[in-house]
Design a protein around this motif. Structure first.
Motif, PDB file in Angstrom:
ATOM      1  N   GLY A 144       0.812  -1.209   0.000  1.00  0.00           N
ATOM      2  CA  GLY A 144       0.000   0.000   0.000  1.00  0.00           C
ATOM      3  C   GLY A 144       0.848   1.263   0.000  1.00  0.00           C
ATOM      4  N   THR A 145       1.924   1.259   0.794  1.00  0.00           N
ATOM      5  CA  THR A 145       2.816   2.415   0.826  1.00  0.00           C
ATOM      6  C   THR A 145       3.468   2.639  -0.530  1.00  0.00           C
ATOM      7  OG1 THR A 145       3.277   2.019   3.172  1.00  0.00           O
ATOM      8  CG2 THR A 145       4.805   3.431   1.970  1.00  0.00           C
ATOM      9  N   ALA A 146       3.863   1.559  -1.184  1.00  0.00           N
ATOM     10  CA  ALA A 146       4.477   1.677  -2.510  1.00  0.00           C
ATOM     11  C   ALA A 146       3.485   2.214  -3.538  1.00  0.00           C
ATOM     12  CB  ALA A 146       5.010   0.309  -2.955  1.00  0.00           C
ATOM     13  N   SER A 147       2.235   1.756  -3.482  1.00  0.00           N
ATOM     14  CA  SER A 147       1.240   2.210  -4.454  1.00  0.00           C
ATOM     15  C   SER A 147       0.802   3.646  -4.216  1.00  0.00           C
ATOM     16  CB  SER A 147       0.014   1.290  -4.412  1.00  0.00           C
ATOM     17  OG  SER A 147      -0.657   1.403  -3.168  1.00  0.00           O
ATOM     18  N   SER A 148       0.842   4.095  -2.963  1.00  0.00           N
ATOM     19  CA  SER A 148       0.351   5.437  -2.641  1.00  0.00           C
ATOM     20  C   SER A 148       1.264   6.547  -3.154  1.00  0.00           C
ATOM     21  CB  SER A 148       0.174   5.585  -1.128  1.00  0.00           C
ATOM     22  OG  SER A 148       1.420   5.489  -0.454  1.00  0.00           O
ATOM     23  N   VAL A 149       2.528   6.219  -3.444  1.00  0.00           N
ATOM     24  CA  VAL A 149       3.457   7.253  -3.919  1.00  0.00           C
ATOM     25  C   VAL A 149       3.474   7.348  -5.446  1.00  0.00           C
ATOM     26  CG1 VAL A 149       4.928   7.000  -1.897  1.00  0.00           C
ATOM     27  CG2 VAL A 149       5.427   5.655  -3.938  1.00  0.00           C
ATOM     28  N   ILE A 150       2.702   6.517  -6.122  1.00  0.00           N
ATOM     29  CA  ILE A 150       2.645   6.570  -7.587  1.00  0.00           C
ATOM     30  C   ILE A 150       1.674   7.672  -7.995  1.00  0.00           C
ATOM     31  CG2 ILE A 150       2.082   5.300  -9.692  1.00  0.00           C
ATOM     32  CD1 ILE A 150       2.648   2.720  -8.201  1.00  0.00           C
ATOM     33  N   PRO A 151       2.119   8.684  -8.741  1.00  0.00           N
ATOM     34  CA  PRO A 151       1.198   9.753  -9.167  1.00  0.00           C
ATOM     35  C   PRO A 151       0.079   9.202 -10.041  1.00  0.00           C
ATOM     36  CG  PRO A 151       3.503  10.371  -9.528  1.00  0.00           C
ATOM     37  CD  PRO A 151       3.500   8.911  -9.192  1.00  0.00           C
ATOM     38  N   ALA A 152      -1.077   9.819  -9.950  1.00  0.00           N
ATOM     39  CA  ALA A 152      -2.246   9.348 -10.692  1.00  0.00           C
ATOM     40  C   ALA A 152      -2.005   9.382 -12.194  1.00  0.00           C
ATOM     41  CB  ALA A 152      -3.465  10.188 -10.324  1.00  0.00           C
ATOM     42  N   PHE A 153      -1.355  10.437 -12.684  1.00  0.00           N
ATOM     43  CA  PHE A 153      -1.146  10.540 -14.133  1.00  0.00           C
ATOM     44  C   PHE A 153      -0.193   9.458 -14.629  1.00  0.00           C
ATOM     45  CE2 PHE A 153       2.437  12.992 -12.537  1.00  0.00           C
ATOM     46  CZ  PHE A 153       3.465  12.677 -13.407  1.00  0.00           C
ATOM     47  N   PHE A 154       0.811   9.101 -13.799  1.00  0.00           N
ATOM     48  CA  PHE A 154       1.744   8.046 -14.198  1.00  0.00           C
ATOM     49  C   PHE A 154       1.048   6.690 -14.203  1.00  0.00           C
ATOM     50  CE2 PHE A 154       4.923   4.789 -13.279  1.00  0.00           C
ATOM     51  CZ  PHE A 154       5.874   5.047 -14.257  1.00  0.00           C
ATOM     52  N   ALA A 155       0.227   6.434 -13.167  1.00  0.00           N
ATOM     53  CA  ALA A 155      -0.526   5.185 -13.109  1.00  0.00           C
ATOM     54  C   ALA A 155      -1.480   5.074 -14.293  1.00  0.00           C
ATOM     55  CB  ALA A 155      -1.297   5.102 -11.800  1.00  0.00           C
ATOM     56  N   ALA A 156      -2.083   6.200 -14.684  1.00  0.00           N
ATOM     57  CA  ALA A 156      -2.999   6.196 -15.823  1.00  0.00           C
ATOM     58  C   ALA A 156      -2.262   5.880 -17.119  1.00  0.00           C
ATOM     59  CB  ALA A 156      -3.706   7.546 -15.922  1.00  0.00           C
ATOM     60  N   LEU A 157      -1.103   6.503 -17.315  1.00  0.00           N
ATOM     61  CA  LEU A 157      -0.317   6.241 -18.526  1.00  0.00           C
ATOM     62  C   LEU A 157       0.166   4.792 -18.571  1.00  0.00           C
ATOM     63  CD1 LEU A 157       1.813   9.528 -18.706  1.00  0.00           C
ATOM     64  CD2 LEU A 157      -0.098   8.888 -20.178  1.00  0.00           C
ATOM     65  N   ALA A 158       0.586   4.266 -17.420  1.00  0.00           N
ATOM     66  CA  ALA A 158       1.022   2.866 -17.363  1.00  0.00           C
ATOM     67  C   ALA A 158      -0.128   1.923 -17.671  1.00  0.00           C
ATOM     68  CB  ALA A 158       1.613   2.566 -15.981  1.00  0.00           C
TER      69      ALA A 158
END
Length: 336
Positions: A144-158
């Motif tokens: 959860g800690t690892a996922s929470s630091v991923i920016p929304a725009f980066f997660a969307a592009l991925a």
């Protein structure tokens, strides 16, 4: 005396609500006009380059852009109070008409993401609290800690790259297929990636807060007393700790509205999802002043209303909060 303060407090909240809305609209109106660029571009496009000085002045006057900013604002505010937010410079249509065709898409995306985020947050928080310090709790906390630091725009592009481009199993944008009839199944398919990104961006932040709140409840004296009475741990957790944590959950849900809205706007822009978030981005990009002001005012109204509603519900669930506010008001009056 209590009755008087029960009347004064809501009036004071409403007054603060109105003042914040007016201040927000004034600041956005002023900042939008400080942005670089030609405001006529949004309305006239390339034709602006062929205008002479007199034509530019006439165009500015037609759009009421030749007056001082303060005069423009008060004229806009006077019309806005009657429901007239002006004409969109980019779409050449009434602002509310343009918004009316898109707000349902944003409500669908944001509403589903909001509900699922908190449903999963409560379930995950309760599970981790019940397994505090165990292997499952440590693994979930780390992930959860690892996922929470991923920016929304980066997660969307991925997500677009993996599921839309490489695997080709999910659509990469839009609210429904081009040329389609917008059926329920088609819309649901287009919501999978945006909603998943929204949940991933916010899930652990709220799960962790709720986990810690439940753990704090489990360490209180009344829990020890319930255990002495031989109540099961799950019954204590669900019937007592969870109930006592509800005011905190309501408050967090209200405070989270700005986060969910901002996340929705970002996701809409990345996924080219036709909603008011993408519309707000385009309005700022093309200096569509009337549209930008209206969207900001609507967004601010939703955020402030959600916070006010959350505070009211928390006071209903936990009367101690209201008593504290009444005592604070009494002290303020006494000091005067």
């Amino acid at each position: 005396m209590i009755i008087v303060y029960n009347f004064i407090i809501p009036v004071r909240k409403f007054f603060i609500f109105v003042v914040f809305l007016l201040a927000l609209s004034a600041v956005v109106f002023w900042l939008a006009r400080l942005a670089p660029g030609d405001p006529l571009d949004a309305y006239y496009g390339e034709a602006v380059e062929r205008m002479n000085e007199s034509q530019r002045e006439a165009a500015m006057s037609r759009l009421s852009l030749d007056k001082p900013v303060a005069a423009q604002y008060f004229a806009w505010l006077r019309n806005a109070l009657t429901g007239d937010f002006g004409i969109s410079h980019r779409y050449k249509q009434d602002v509310l008409h343009v918004i009316g065709g898109l707000w349902k898409n944003t409500l669908l995306l944001g509403g589903i993401s909001y509900i699922l985020t908190f449903v999963f947050s409560v379930l995950l928080g309760v599970f981790c609290a019940a397994k505090e310090g165990g292997t499952a709790d440590r693994i979930i906390c780390g992930a959860g800690t690892a996922s929470s630091v991923i920016p929304a725009f980066f997660a969307a592009l991925a997500a677009i790259l993996i599921f839309g481009v490489n695997l080709k199993i999910l659509p990469t944008g839009g609210a429904y297929s081009v040329g389609g009839n917008g059926s329920l199944a088609d819309r649901a398919l287009h919501l999978i990636l945006p909603v998943s990104v929204m949940i991933l961006s916010h899930l652990w932040y709220y799960s962790y807060m709720f986990r810690n709140r439940i753990i704090s409840e489990l360490k209180l004296d009344y829990v020890l007393l319930l255990r002495v009475k031989r109540l099961s741990g799950m019954r204590i957790l669900l019937r007592h700790c969870l109930r006592n944590a509800l005011p905190m959950l309501i408050t967090v849900m209200a405070v989270s509205v700005p986060h969910i809205i901002s996340g929705t706007y970002i996701v809409e822009t990345v996924f080219s999802y036709p909603g008011i978030g993408r519309l707000a981005f385009e309005s700022a990009r093309y200096r569509d002043y009337n549209m930008l002001s209206a969207l900001t005012l609507i967004t601010g109204f939703i955020i402030l209303a959600a916070n006010l509603a959350g505070q009211t519900l928390s006071e209903l669930l936990d009367p101690r909060m209201r008593k504290t506010e009444i005592k604070t008001s009494e002290k303020g009056v006494a000091a005067e």
